[in-house]
Design a protein around this motif. Structure first.
Motif, PDB file in Angstrom:
ATOM      1  N   PRO A  60      15.376  -7.284   1.815  1.00  0.00           N
ATOM      2  CA  PRO A  60      14.387  -8.183   1.203  1.00  0.00           C
ATOM      3  C   PRO A  60      12.963  -7.626   1.319  1.00  0.00           C
ATOM      4  CG  PRO A  60      15.992  -9.462   2.413  1.00  0.00           C
ATOM      5  CD  PRO A  60      16.266  -8.002   2.729  1.00  0.00           C
ATOM      6  N   ALA A  61      12.663  -6.944   2.421  1.00  0.00           N
ATOM      7  CA  ALA A  61      11.327  -6.341   2.578  1.00  0.00           C
ATOM      8  C   ALA A  61      11.108  -5.235   1.537  1.00  0.00           C
ATOM      9  CB  ALA A  61      11.153  -5.787   3.985  1.00  0.00           C
ATOM     10  N   LEU A  68       5.362  -5.775  -5.027  1.00  0.00           N
ATOM     11  CA  LEU A  68       3.927  -5.521  -4.814  1.00  0.00           C
ATOM     12  C   LEU A  68       3.474  -4.256  -5.540  1.00  0.00           C
ATOM     13  CD1 LEU A  68       3.586  -6.462  -1.041  1.00  0.00           C
ATOM     14  CD2 LEU A  68       2.710  -7.744  -3.014  1.00  0.00           C
ATOM     15  N   ILE A  69       4.306  -3.230  -5.542  1.00  0.00           N
ATOM     16  CA  ILE A  69       3.981  -1.997  -6.270  1.00  0.00           C
ATOM     17  C   ILE A  69       3.820  -2.308  -7.753  1.00  0.00           C
ATOM     18  CG2 ILE A  69       4.889   0.251  -7.013  1.00  0.00           C
ATOM     19  CD1 ILE A  69       6.378   0.290  -4.219  1.00  0.00           C
ATOM     20  N   LEU A  70       4.744  -3.076  -8.295  1.00  0.00           N
ATOM     21  CA  LEU A  70       4.695  -3.419  -9.721  1.00  0.00           C
ATOM     22  C   LEU A  70       3.504  -4.317 -10.042  1.00  0.00           C
ATOM     23  CD1 LEU A  70       8.519  -3.952 -10.297  1.00  0.00           C
ATOM     24  CD2 LEU A  70       7.135  -1.955 -10.926  1.00  0.00           C
ATOM     25  N   ARG A  71       3.187  -5.240  -9.147  1.00  0.00           N
ATOM     26  CA  ARG A  71       2.009  -6.092  -9.350  1.00  0.00           C
ATOM     27  C   ARG A  71       0.741  -5.251  -9.329  1.00  0.00           C
ATOM     28  NH1 ARG A  71       2.190 -10.451  -5.359  1.00  0.00           N
ATOM     29  NH2 ARG A  71       3.709 -11.297  -6.786  1.00  0.00           N
ATOM     30  N   GLY A  72       0.668  -4.302  -8.393  1.00  0.00           N
ATOM     31  CA  GLY A  72      -0.489  -3.410  -8.334  1.00  0.00           C
ATOM     32  C   GLY A  72      -0.630  -2.610  -9.616  1.00  0.00           C
ATOM     33  N   LYS A  73       0.495  -2.168 -10.140  1.00  0.00           N
ATOM     34  CA  LYS A  73       0.482  -1.412 -11.394  1.00  0.00           C
ATOM     35  C   LYS A  73      -0.090  -2.263 -12.528  1.00  0.00           C
ATOM     36  CE  LYS A  73       3.697   1.168 -14.291  1.00  0.00           C
ATOM     37  NZ  LYS A  73       5.105   1.499 -14.510  1.00  0.00           N
ATOM     38  N   ARG A  74       0.338  -3.538 -12.590  1.00  0.00           N
ATOM     39  CA  ARG A  74      -0.183  -4.447 -13.627  1.00  0.00           C
ATOM     40  C   ARG A  74      -1.681  -4.685 -13.464  1.00  0.00           C
ATOM     41  NH1 ARG A  74       4.558  -7.178 -12.395  1.00  0.00           N
ATOM     42  NH2 ARG A  74       3.403  -8.766 -11.251  1.00  0.00           N
ATOM     43  N   LEU A  75      -2.167  -4.626 -12.229  1.00  0.00           N
ATOM     44  CA  LEU A  75      -3.599  -4.808 -11.971  1.00  0.00           C
ATOM     45  C   LEU A  75      -4.404  -3.533 -12.198  1.00  0.00           C
ATOM     46  CD1 LEU A  75      -3.500  -6.995  -8.730  1.00  0.00           C
ATOM     47  CD2 LEU A  75      -4.115  -7.727 -11.040  1.00  0.00           C
ATOM     48  N   GLY A  76      -3.706  -2.448 -12.518  1.00  0.00           N
ATOM     49  CA  GLY A  76      -4.395  -1.192 -12.769  1.00  0.00           C
ATOM     50  C   GLY A  76      -4.601  -0.338 -11.537  1.00  0.00           C
ATOM     51  N   LEU A  77      -3.914  -0.666 -10.469  1.00  0.00           N
ATOM     52  CA  LEU A  77      -4.048   0.134  -9.254  1.00  0.00           C
ATOM     53  C   LEU A  77      -3.198   1.394  -9.357  1.00  0.00           C
ATOM     54  CD1 LEU A  77      -3.688  -2.635  -6.508  1.00  0.00           C
ATOM     55  CD2 LEU A  77      -5.788  -1.720  -7.489  1.00  0.00           C
ATOM     56  N   ASP A  87       0.379  -0.787   3.033  1.00  0.00           N
ATOM     57  CA  ASP A  87       0.405  -0.302   4.416  1.00  0.00           C
ATOM     58  C   ASP A  87      -0.513  -1.115   5.332  1.00  0.00           C
ATOM     59  OD1 ASP A  87       2.283   1.583   3.756  1.00  0.00           O
ATOM     60  OD2 ASP A  87       0.877   3.266   3.709  1.00  0.00           O
ATOM     61  N   LEU A  88      -1.472  -1.855   4.755  1.00  0.00           N
ATOM     62  CA  LEU A  88      -2.346  -2.697   5.560  1.00  0.00           C
ATOM     63  C   LEU A  88      -1.653  -3.975   6.012  1.00  0.00           C
ATOM     64  CD1 LEU A  88      -5.739  -2.422   3.649  1.00  0.00           C
ATOM     65  CD2 LEU A  88      -5.191  -1.499   5.909  1.00  0.00           C
ATOM     66  N   TYR A  89      -0.511  -4.288   5.409  1.00  0.00           N
ATOM     67  CA  TYR A  89       0.213  -5.507   5.768  1.00  0.00           C
ATOM     68  C   TYR A  89       0.682  -5.400   7.203  1.00  0.00           C
ATOM     69  CZ  TYR A  89       3.634  -9.247   5.740  1.00  0.00           C
ATOM     70  OH  TYR A  89       4.348 -10.373   6.035  1.00  0.00           O
ATOM     71  N   ASN A  90       0.244  -6.348   8.002  1.00  0.00           N
ATOM     72  CA  ASN A  90       0.608  -6.355   9.412  1.00  0.00           C
ATOM     73  C   ASN A  90       0.692  -7.809   9.867  1.00  0.00           C
ATOM     74  OD1 ASN A  90       1.174  -5.666  11.996  1.00  0.00           O
ATOM     75  ND2 ASN A  90      -0.734  -4.570  12.373  1.00  0.00           N
ATOM     76  N   GLN A  97      -5.930 -10.668   6.795  1.00  0.00           N
ATOM     77  CA  GLN A  97      -7.281 -10.689   6.243  1.00  0.00           C
ATOM     78  C   GLN A  97      -7.748  -9.290   5.873  1.00  0.00           C
ATOM     79  OE1 GLN A  97     -10.304 -13.143   7.971  1.00  0.00           O
ATOM     80  NE2 GLN A  97      -8.768 -14.492   8.899  1.00  0.00           N
ATOM     81  N   THR A  98      -7.370  -8.292   6.639  1.00  0.00           N
ATOM     82  CA  THR A  98      -7.751  -6.915   6.327  1.00  0.00           C
ATOM     83  C   THR A  98      -7.177  -6.517   4.979  1.00  0.00           C
ATOM     84  OG1 THR A  98      -7.789  -6.381   8.678  1.00  0.00           O
ATOM     85  CG2 THR A  98      -7.680  -4.534   7.138  1.00  0.00           C
ATOM     86  N   GLN A  99      -5.902  -6.817   4.771  1.00  0.00           N
ATOM     87  CA  GLN A  99      -5.243  -6.499   3.511  1.00  0.00           C
ATOM     88  C   GLN A  99      -5.888  -7.274   2.362  1.00  0.00           C
ATOM     89  OE1 GLN A  99      -1.320  -8.094   2.761  1.00  0.00           O
ATOM     90  NE2 GLN A  99      -0.621  -6.127   1.928  1.00  0.00           N
ATOM     91  N   LEU A 100      -6.154  -8.562   2.580  1.00  0.00           N
ATOM     92  CA  LEU A 100      -6.747  -9.388   1.525  1.00  0.00           C
ATOM     93  C   LEU A 100      -8.160  -8.927   1.172  1.00  0.00           C
ATOM     94  CD1 LEU A 100      -5.441 -12.868   2.702  1.00  0.00           C
ATOM     95  CD2 LEU A 100      -4.669 -11.552   0.712  1.00  0.00           C
ATOM     96  N   ARG A 101      -8.938  -8.549   2.174  1.00  0.00           N
ATOM     97  CA  ARG A 101     -10.288  -8.034   1.898  1.00  0.00           C
ATOM     98  C   ARG A 101     -10.224  -6.732   1.095  1.00  0.00           C
ATOM     99  NH1 ARG A 101     -11.382  -9.262   7.503  1.00  0.00           N
ATOM    100  NH2 ARG A 101     -12.381 -11.289   7.571  1.00  0.00           N
ATOM    101  N   ALA A 102      -9.288  -5.876   1.470  1.00  0.00           N
ATOM    102  CA  ALA A 102      -9.131  -4.615   0.736  1.00  0.00           C
ATOM    103  C   ALA A 102      -8.710  -4.887  -0.705  1.00  0.00           C
ATOM    104  CB  ALA A 102      -8.111  -3.711   1.432  1.00  0.00           C
ATOM    105  N   LEU A 103      -7.793  -5.836  -0.903  1.00  0.00           N
ATOM    106  CA  LEU A 103      -7.365  -6.184  -2.261  1.00  0.00           C
ATOM    107  C   LEU A 103      -8.530  -6.752  -3.054  1.00  0.00           C
ATOM    108  CD1 LEU A 103      -5.291  -6.500  -4.483  1.00  0.00           C
ATOM    109  CD2 LEU A 103      -4.544  -8.637  -3.400  1.00  0.00           C
ATOM    110  N   LEU A 104      -9.317  -7.620  -2.452  1.00  0.00           N
ATOM    111  CA  LEU A 104     -10.496  -8.153  -3.147  1.00  0.00           C
ATOM    112  C   LEU A 104     -11.453  -7.033  -3.543  1.00  0.00           C
ATOM    113  CD1 LEU A 104     -11.294 -11.410  -1.150  1.00  0.00           C
ATOM    114  CD2 LEU A 104     -10.635 -11.233  -3.557  1.00  0.00           C
ATOM    115  N   GLY A 105     -11.628  -6.066  -2.674  1.00  0.00           N
ATOM    116  CA  GLY A 105     -12.479  -4.921  -3.005  1.00  0.00           C
ATOM    117  C   GLY A 105     -11.948  -4.166  -4.212  1.00  0.00           C
TER     118      GLY A 105
END
Length: 145
Positions: A60-61, A68-77, A87-90, A97-105
Motif C-alpha cells: 500500500p505504501a 504521489l508521483i503521478l500527482r506531482g507530474k500533473r502539477l508539473g513537478l 522523501d520528506l515524508y516522515n 509540516q516540512t513536506q507541506l512547506r516544501a510542496l507549497l514552495g
C-alpha cells in the motif's frame, strides 16, 4: 459447485479493506498507466517493490508513493522534485509540516512560472498581431499599385 473467489464482506457492511499487496498489472490498471511506466519509476529508484522470484509485489505504501508521483507530474513537478517531496515524508516527526512547506514552495514556483509564461504568450500574440497587420498593409499597397 465451487463459488468464485470473492473478497468476504465485512460484518459492519462496509467495503472490504484494500489488499495488502498489489501486482504491477493491478496498479497499472487502477492508475491508468502502463506497466512500463511503473518499471521506469522502479529503475530510477522512486519505487522499490518487494520481489517473489521475478514477480514484483507492491505494498500500500508503494501504491501511495506511485499516486504521489503521478500527482506531482500533473502539477508539473519533475521526477526529481517529486522524489524530494516524497522523501520528506516522515510521519510522526512534525506532522509533515516540512513536506507541506516544501510542496507549497513548489506550488508557488510553478504558479509564478505559469504567470510568466502567460505574460510571454500575451506579448507574443501582440507581436504576431502587429506583424500580421504589417503584412496585410504591405499586401494592400502592392494590390493598389
Amino acid at each position: 459447485m465451487k463459488q468464485p473467489n470473492r473478497t468476504p464482506e465485512r460484518a459492519d457492511g462496509r467495503e472490504p479493506r484494500e489488499p495488502r499487496e498489489y501486482s504491477i498489472g493491478e496498479l497499472a490498471r487502477e492508475l491508468d498507466i502502463t506497466t512500463r511506466t511503473i518499471r521506469f519509476y522502479e529503475d530510477i529508484g522512486l519505487l522499490t517493490p518487494a520481489r517473489r522470484g521475478q514477480t514484483r509485489i507492491y505494498s500500500p505504501a508503494d501504491r501511495v508513493r506511485l499516486k504521489l508521483i503521478l500527482r506531482g507530474k500533473r502539477l508539473g513537478l519533475s521526477l526529481a522534485e517529486s522524489r524530494e517531496l516524497i522523501d520528506l515524508y516522515n510521519p510522526g516527526t512534525d506532522n509533515n509540516q516540512t513536506q507541506l512547506r516544501a510542496l507549497l514552495g513548489k506550488i508557488h514556483e510553478k504558479r509564478s512560472l505559469l504567470e510568466q509564461q502567460l505574460l510571454d504568450i500575451r506579448v507574443m500574440q501582440q507581436e504576431l498581431d502587429e506583424a500580421e497587420q504589417r503584412c496585410l498593409n504591405a499586401m494592400q499597397k502592392i494590390h493598389n499599385k
